[in-house]
Design an enzyme around this catalytic site. Structure first.
Site, PDB file in Angstrom:
ATOM      1  CB  SER A  67       6.320   7.872 -12.384  1.00 53.28           C
ATOM      2  OG  SER A  67       6.706   9.242 -12.421  1.00 53.28           O
ATOM      3  NE  ARG A  68      10.085  10.429  -5.436  1.00 50.60           N
ATOM      4  CZ  ARG A  68      11.325  10.050  -5.673  1.00 50.60           C
ATOM      5  NH1 ARG A  68      11.874  10.303  -6.843  1.00 50.60           N
ATOM      6  NH2 ARG A  68      12.027   9.418  -4.754  1.00 50.60           N
ATOM      7  CE  LYS A  89      26.181   2.784 -16.809  1.00 55.60           C
ATOM      8  NZ  LYS A  89      26.395   4.248 -16.865  1.00 55.60           N
ATOM      9  CG  HIS A 119      21.487   3.593  -8.516  1.00 50.42           C
ATOM     10  ND1 HIS A 119      22.474   3.396  -9.464  1.00 50.42           N
ATOM     11  CD2 HIS A 119      20.449   4.168  -9.170  1.00 50.42           C
ATOM     12  CE1 HIS A 119      22.045   3.834 -10.639  1.00 50.42           C
ATOM     13  NE2 HIS A 119      20.830   4.312 -10.481  1.00 50.42           N
ATOM     14  NE  ARG A 175      24.448   9.697 -19.001  1.00 47.75           N
ATOM     15  CZ  ARG A 175      23.123   9.555 -19.059  1.00 47.75           C
ATOM     16  NH1 ARG A 175      22.341  10.613 -18.920  1.00 47.75           N
ATOM     17  NH2 ARG A 175      22.583   8.365 -19.273  1.00 47.75           N
ATOM     18  CG  ASP A 178      27.426   7.967 -17.745  1.00 46.86           C
ATOM     19  OD1 ASP A 178      26.508   7.145 -17.529  1.00 46.86           O
ATOM     20  OD2 ASP A 178      27.497   8.640 -18.784  1.00 46.86           O
TER      21      ASP A 178
END
Length: 328
Positions: A34-35, A95, A77, A163, A175
């Site tokens: 994680s950042r 996805k 992605h 989203r 989505d």
């Protein structure tokens, strides 16, 4: 055991995919990145994962993982899939793996030069219920397939949810519109030729919130609607000359309802229920991915198939801007 590193502490990873990998027979999570190092350590401790990293790059450079699972926002992605592949790691990416079909060419190039496995995480293609749908159709149980009908809806107006943020790749089609498409292509082995569609966007968010789609597959039609601002519903029906198949919980199996399908004959005076108890589609996905990454013979979603699926989504957007048919 294939050793997974998880890029980010996203909800889908925490709640669904990481537990599935930890339960799998041939893979294990060995690192969380994680950042925010504190978040990475908290998630690592929760799942008894030995390594935590405060940057994605640091984990990719390490030798404690063989593969990565990427549940980042959609807009990231492609970038991180390529970085992971170039680091010699196999990639299971949520996805949609890209925001348009053309972007997937760069992923194919990264896969080929790095000699790693890259696959889009369509868990439905590993679910026993969908493999049963495919076998029933192939065996002619419903005769000639004429029409596929589907719906996938939920309600989400949270302005902070990815989203609903266009810059992060939000929208209903990326989505959930991908699911009626991938499941129909998977079950029939056919590709759509042309599309008609209507799409509505949220005036505040700018994301697509409703689409009604008709896809011409030549031998049959697919019609479906999706929405991010309607009451929850999921269904897929494959209707043929001799009967039909209705998938009861087609996408969010177990969380939505029992993972089952009904096969009914033409006269609708006889039907059979096929139920798949605790099939764990995310676990099936992780195990299949691990086998394929190890070089074993295994059916996974190829990048070439991902590109074909994304071409359908791209065509839906184009068709929504015009009257009449749009070629895929």
């Amino acid at each position: 055991m294939l050793r997974f590193g998880i890029i980010s502490t996203a909800k889908i990873g925490r709640e669904l995919v990481v537990p599935a990998i930890q339960d799998a027979e041939n893979c294990v999570v060995t690192a969380i990145a994680s950042r925010d190092l504190k978040k990475a350590r908290e998630m690592a401790d929760r799942f008894s994962v030995p390594h935590a990293f405060g940057s994605y790059e640091e984990m990719l450079a390490s030798d404690v993982i063989d593969a990565v699972y990427i549940p980042l926002p959609t807009s990231q992605h492609v970038e991180w899939t390529i970085k992971a592949a170039d680091a010699g790691k196999h990639v299971l990416c949520e996805k949609p793996i890209a925001l348009n079909a053309g972007e997937i060419d760069s992923l194919i190039a990264a896969r080929d030069r790095s000699k790693v496995l890259i696959t889009e995480a369509y868990m439905v293609t590993y679910a026993p219920v969908w493999r049963k749908v495919r076998s029933l159709i192939a065996d002619g149980a419903i005769g000639k397939l004429r029409h596929v009908q589907g719906a996938f809806t939920y309600f989400n107006r949270d302005p902070g949810n990815m989203r609903n943020i266009p810059e992060l790749g939000g929208g209903g089609l990326p989505d959930i519109g991908v699911y009626p498409t991938i499941s129909t292509r998977f079950s029939t082995g056919k590709e759509p030729l042309r599309i008609q569609a209507v799409t509505e966007r949220d005036p505040e968010f700018g994301t697509d919130i409703y689409s009604s789609v008709k896809a011409d597959f030549g031998d049959f039609e697919l019609s479906f609607y999706i929405s991010t601002q309607m009451a929850n519903r999921q269904v897929m029906v494959f209707h043929g000359t001799e009967g039909y198949i209705e998938v009861k919980s087609p996408f969010n199996a177990d969380r939505w309802g029992p993972e089952e399908l009904e096969f009914a004959n033409r006269s609708h005076n006889e039907s059979t229920i096929f139920r798949f108890q605790d099939s764990r589609q995310y676990k099936c996905e992780a195990e299949a991915f691990a086998r394929a990454a190890k070089g074993e013979k295994e059916e996974v979603v190829t990048l070439e198939s991902s590109k074909l699926n994304q071409k359908v989504i791209d065509a839906i957007y184009r068709a929504s801007e015009k009257d009449g048919w749009e070629p895929v």
